[in-house]
Scaffold this motif. Structure first.
Motif, mmCIF file in Angstrom:
data_model
loop_
_atom_site.group_PDB
_atom_site.id
_atom_site.type_symbol
_atom_site.label_atom_id
_atom_site.label_comp_id
_atom_site.label_asym_id
_atom_site.label_seq_id
_atom_site.Cartn_x
_atom_site.Cartn_y
_atom_site.Cartn_z
ATOM 1 N N THR A 1 0.836 -1.198 0.000
ATOM 2 C CA THR A 1 0.000 0.000 0.000
ATOM 3 C C THR A 1 0.872 1.248 0.000
ATOM 4 O OG1 THR A 1 -1.746 -1.144 1.231
ATOM 5 C CG2 THR A 1 -1.788 1.257 1.277
ATOM 6 N N VAL A 2 0.472 2.237 -0.802
ATOM 7 C CA VAL A 2 1.122 3.540 -0.782
ATOM 8 C C VAL A 2 0.313 4.442 0.144
ATOM 9 C CG1 VAL A 2 1.694 5.595 -2.146
ATOM 10 C CG2 VAL A 2 2.122 3.323 -3.080
ATOM 11 N N ARG B 1 -3.266 0.178 -4.376
ATOM 12 C CA ARG B 1 -3.797 0.315 -3.019
ATOM 13 C C ARG B 1 -3.214 1.600 -2.433
ATOM 14 N NH1 ARG B 1 -5.851 -4.732 -1.283
ATOM 15 N NH2 ARG B 1 -5.256 -6.406 -2.667
ATOM 16 N N ILE B 2 -4.098 2.580 -2.218
ATOM 17 C CA ILE B 2 -3.636 3.882 -1.758
ATOM 18 C C ILE B 2 -4.438 4.331 -0.542
ATOM 19 C CG2 ILE B 2 -3.421 6.329 -2.359
ATOM 20 C CD1 ILE B 2 -2.855 5.496 -5.228
ATOM 21 N N ARG C 1 -9.959 6.410 -11.016
ATOM 22 C CA ARG C 1 -8.836 5.750 -11.682
ATOM 23 C C ARG C 1 -8.514 4.420 -11.011
ATOM 24 N NH1 ARG C 1 -4.175 7.679 -14.449
ATOM 25 N NH2 ARG C 1 -5.567 9.280 -15.250
ATOM 26 N N LEU C 2 -8.530 4.402 -9.682
ATOM 27 C CA LEU C 2 -8.265 3.157 -8.956
ATOM 28 C C LEU C 2 -9.358 2.127 -9.215
ATOM 29 C CD1 LEU C 2 -6.840 4.595 -5.648
ATOM 30 C CD2 LEU C 2 -5.646 3.072 -7.241
ATOM 31 N N LYS C 3 -10.591 2.570 -9.312
ATOM 32 C CA LYS C 3 -11.686 1.642 -9.593
ATOM 33 C C LYS C 3 -11.492 0.981 -10.955
ATOM 34 C CE LYS C 3 -16.663 1.198 -9.468
ATOM 35 N NZ LYS C 3 -17.939 1.833 -9.203
ATOM 36 N N GLN C 4 -11.002 1.740 -11.930
ATOM 37 C CA GLN C 4 -10.762 1.205 -13.279
ATOM 38 C C GLN C 4 -9.744 0.078 -13.281
ATOM 39 O OE1 GLN C 4 -9.575 4.736 -15.368
ATOM 40 N NE2 GLN C 4 -11.669 5.388 -15.784
ATOM 41 N N VAL C 5 -8.820 0.097 -12.322
ATOM 42 C CA VAL C 5 -7.774 -0.938 -12.273
ATOM 43 C C VAL C 5 -8.003 -1.898 -11.103
ATOM 44 C CG1 VAL C 5 -6.057 0.498 -13.443
ATOM 45 C CG2 VAL C 5 -6.198 0.550 -10.943
ATOM 46 N N GLY D 1 -8.452 -1.243 -8.065
ATOM 47 C CA GLY D 1 -7.671 -0.827 -6.914
ATOM 48 C C GLY D 1 -8.550 -0.423 -5.757
ATOM 49 N N LYS D 2 -7.918 0.147 -4.732
ATOM 50 C CA LYS D 2 -8.652 0.527 -3.536
ATOM 51 C C LYS D 2 -8.081 1.824 -2.976
ATOM 52 C CE LYS D 2 -10.564 -2.432 -0.608
ATOM 53 N NZ LYS D 2 -10.681 -3.528 0.352
#
Length: 113
Positions: free
Chosen positions: A11-12, A42-43, A67-71, A73-74
């Motif tokens: 996570t970043v 994961r951010i 953008r995270l949803k497109q990949v 991500g969370k």
């Protein structure tokens, strides 16, 4: 405005200090989205030191979430000060974003698929 970026496991964690407003939103947007472009999915946004966020700042957070949803991500936000939380609440963002109280809780939340 200052951003501190650290990697904790997968996570970043990005800590924002100061204000996010129309004057600095585009630079912050570029930095946040570059994390996703680098492959980070994961951010955690730690907003404990954020004293103010404008509608331009809210737009940046929304763009990052999309953008995270497109990949697949969370994104998890944590430690919102009361004034900042109020802006997120009034805008309706608290109902569409994952928001928790502490950084530790945010890290646990990003680890869960």
């Amino acid at each position: 405005m200052a951003l501190a970026i650290e990697k904790i496991e997968d996570t970043v964690v990005i800590s924002a200090e100061g204000q996010i407003n129309s004057g600095n939103a585009s630079a912050i947007e570029a930095e946040l989205l570059s994390q996703v472009d680098k492959g980070e999915h994961r951010i955690v946004l730690d907003l404990a030191l954020l004293s103010y966020i404008s509608s331009a700042g809210l737009r940046v957070v929304l763009l990052l979430a999309k953008r995270l949803k497109q990949v697949n991500g969370k994104l998890v936000l944590c430690a919102l000060q009361s004034r900042v939380r109020e802006v997120f609440d009034i805008s309706g963002f608290l109902s569409i974003l994952a928001v928790v109280e502490t950084r530790e809780e945010a890290l646990r939340t990003t680890a869960v698929d």
